[in-house]
Design an enzyme around this catalytic site. Sequence first.
Site, short mmCIF file in Angstrom:
data_model
loop_
_atom_site.label_atom_id
_atom_site.label_comp_id
_atom_site.label_asym_id
_atom_site.label_seq_id
_atom_site.Cartn_x
_atom_site.Cartn_y
_atom_site.Cartn_z
N PHE A 104 -26.04 -38.83 19.27
CA PHE A 104 -24.95 -38.42 20.15
C PHE A 104 -25.17 -36.96 20.57
O PHE A 104 -25.46 -36.11 19.71
CB PHE A 104 -23.61 -38.59 19.42
CG PHE A 104 -22.43 -38.38 20.33
CD1 PHE A 104 -22.01 -39.39 21.17
CD2 PHE A 104 -21.76 -37.17 20.35
CE1 PHE A 104 -20.93 -39.20 22.03
CE2 PHE A 104 -20.68 -36.97 21.21
CZ PHE A 104 -20.26 -38.00 22.05
N ASP B 9 -22.01 -38.71 10.51
CA ASP B 9 -21.01 -38.63 11.57
C ASP B 9 -20.30 -39.98 11.65
O ASP B 9 -20.91 -41.00 12.01
CB ASP B 9 -21.68 -38.27 12.90
CG ASP B 9 -20.65 -38.05 14.02
OD1 ASP B 9 -19.51 -38.52 13.88
OD2 ASP B 9 -21.01 -37.42 15.03
N TYR C 244 -10.05 -39.42 17.46
CA TYR C 244 -9.80 -39.60 18.87
C TYR C 244 -9.40 -41.03 19.25
O TYR C 244 -8.33 -41.28 19.77
CB TYR C 244 -11.07 -39.16 19.61
CG TYR C 244 -11.16 -39.56 21.04
CD1 TYR C 244 -10.46 -38.87 22.00
CD2 TYR C 244 -11.96 -40.63 21.44
CE1 TYR C 244 -10.53 -39.24 23.33
CE2 TYR C 244 -12.06 -40.99 22.77
CZ TYR C 244 -11.34 -40.30 23.71
OH TYR C 244 -11.43 -40.66 25.02
N LYS C 245 -10.28 -41.97 18.93
CA LYS C 245 -10.03 -43.32 19.41
C LYS C 245 -9.54 -44.26 18.31
O LYS C 245 -8.42 -44.75 18.37
CB LYS C 245 -11.31 -43.90 20.00
CG LYS C 245 -11.06 -45.27 20.62
CD LYS C 245 -12.37 -45.98 20.95
CE LYS C 245 -13.32 -45.01 21.61
NZ LYS C 245 -13.86 -45.52 22.86
N ARG D 133 -20.14 -48.89 28.50
CA ARG D 133 -19.63 -49.01 27.14
C ARG D 133 -18.14 -49.29 27.16
O ARG D 133 -17.37 -48.57 27.81
CB ARG D 133 -19.88 -47.71 26.38
CG ARG D 133 -19.32 -47.71 24.97
CD ARG D 133 -19.36 -46.29 24.41
NE ARG D 133 -18.75 -46.20 23.10
CZ ARG D 133 -17.44 -46.12 22.89
NH1 ARG D 133 -16.59 -46.17 23.90
NH2 ARG D 133 -16.97 -46.00 21.66
#
Lengths: 316, 316
Positions: free
Chosen positions: A54, A119, A144-145, A290
């Site tokens: 990432f 991570d 976040y998600k 995605r």
Amino acid sequence: MPRKVGDRMGLIIGSRPGEVAVHDNTTLNIYQGVHIALGLRPDRKVIVVAADEFPTDRFVVEGIAHDLGLTVRPLTADVDLSDVAVVVRSVIDYRTAELCDVAGFTAQARAQGAMVLWDLSHTAGAIEFDVHALGVELAVGCSYKFLNGGPGAPAWTFVAQQLQSHIQQPIKGWFAQKDQFAMEKPFAPHDDIRRVLLGTPNMLSLVAAEEGIALSGRAGMPAIAKKGQALTKFGIDVIDHFGLTTSTPRDATKRGCHLAVHHPNAPQLVKDLAAQFKVIADVRPPDIVRLGLSPLTTRFTDIWDGLEKLSRLINQ
Amino acid sequence: MPRKVGDRMGLIIGSRPGEVAVHDNTTLNIYQGVHIALGLRPDRKVIVVAADEFPTDRFVVEGIAHDLGLTVRPLTADVDLSDVAVVVRSVIDYRTAELCDVAGFTAQARAQGAMVLWDLSHTAGAIEFDVHALGVELAVGCSYKFLNGGPGAPAWTFVAQQLQSHIQQPIKGWFAQKDQFAMEKPFAPHDDIRRVLLGTPNMLSLVAAEEGIALSGRAGMPAIAKKGQALTKFGIDVIDHFGLTTSTPRDATKRGCHLAVHHPNAPQLVKDLAAQFKVIADVRPPDIVRLGLSPLTTRFTDIWDGLEKLSRLINQ
């Protein structure tokens, strides 16, 4: 508050009370985590990260290596870790959702004396995970998600209890200090997870994060992970139905909670999905559309609708 | 969003559009700011900070000096800056509210080749300030109190436009990168203030900060500063009335918007003020009861009430 909210991560990643601080953002937490690991392996001068990791993980590693004169070695299947200080690695691939062998890789690294900074940004809240069962000592992730936080929700740092009193990180802030307002005295940090704190914790975000993380805790990761597997299975079935191409693993135990659909026009497709149908997907270069499926909020019908729209755009 | 909110700082500190990013917390911004300054003065190995500077500023400086093998020199009236890379200094003393000579000191540093990283945490929103008129090139501050943000509100970084394309800071995150999702490519940051960004900006906080900063902008710093001077003058009159002791300057042009009352029992007094009267003050070791007067929200009657309660506690 960073510790109080951090303790709620126990139901999500198996951490024990006092092992997680919720604070700042993932990029910063990676920066601190790499420095912490380097401090624990002072004689080693190599950091390993995949060339396709990432972006922010990779940029942070490259920046630290540049500033400290260290070497970055790409992560490969046969990578030599015997002179490596730390490996930075995502548990779940941010494009394909492929899950790596966390226990195996951690054990391999440990056998060769290397630390691993995991991570868990696409992992925590998406699949069942247990830091202690897997031998994980150092991890970071976002809320976040999959932990319901939305953009800019605070990140979190996990440091296994046995490491906490040894760790050093480069940004010495007053929220790590035992006596915050001690004057004309040197920095003397707490002996616990507060060592990773910097400035004033972001209260608005922490209040929201506490509820978001607690929500996943109450629903329970076994149930969430089960729905995640069902959602992604359904998604792959729909992808097959429309004749689309995916690289997301078909073995439910080997994937997280998003789907990668490959198409050469991926960037335009993502724009059109949003503009024409209000379907929000992400583009992952070079060719991936995605689709994130957050088990608590994504419905099966959402998956059908999104993929049907995507298929329509591709075939029009 | 960090830049959009940052542009609103123009009415508060005289910055131009594109010179401020609102992001993360002050501790982090100081860390970045010191590194930015060090990068601009690569041949110099000394950082100057006052021995009684605000703790987090001092801790950050000491941490960086330790990690990079630099020297920390205390700020004194006759300090030699001819071999100094950067001075970290608060415009307003966090205890007494004394305002220093920003233009004079910045010019003196410049003449000796040193950068100054100004901490405007107790300045922005409290007094009139103009970075360009004063020659300031690098500054950070919070939006916590005088910009109406509350605990953990995001901080901000000011970098004068002419420096932006040269600066480097150590935490290379994807929000500084031109192409956030560029794979297998090195870090290539924007040429503007986005160079200081790290991870996902904290949206909840930014939305709140935007309104808080805009509120001060709409009220206007001349009017806010004028009320601040009147509030602190009234406070000093009340302090005199009750026979208390203050170190806050009596010249209105030489002070910010808080009051320092000295008493050997300061720590207990602050506790008692909160417990018995719900008056929230801060203790500043060794002997200061600090009363923050935020011009937009503090009333003259609040000052009378707070100081009358403090006097009652002292004399009981």
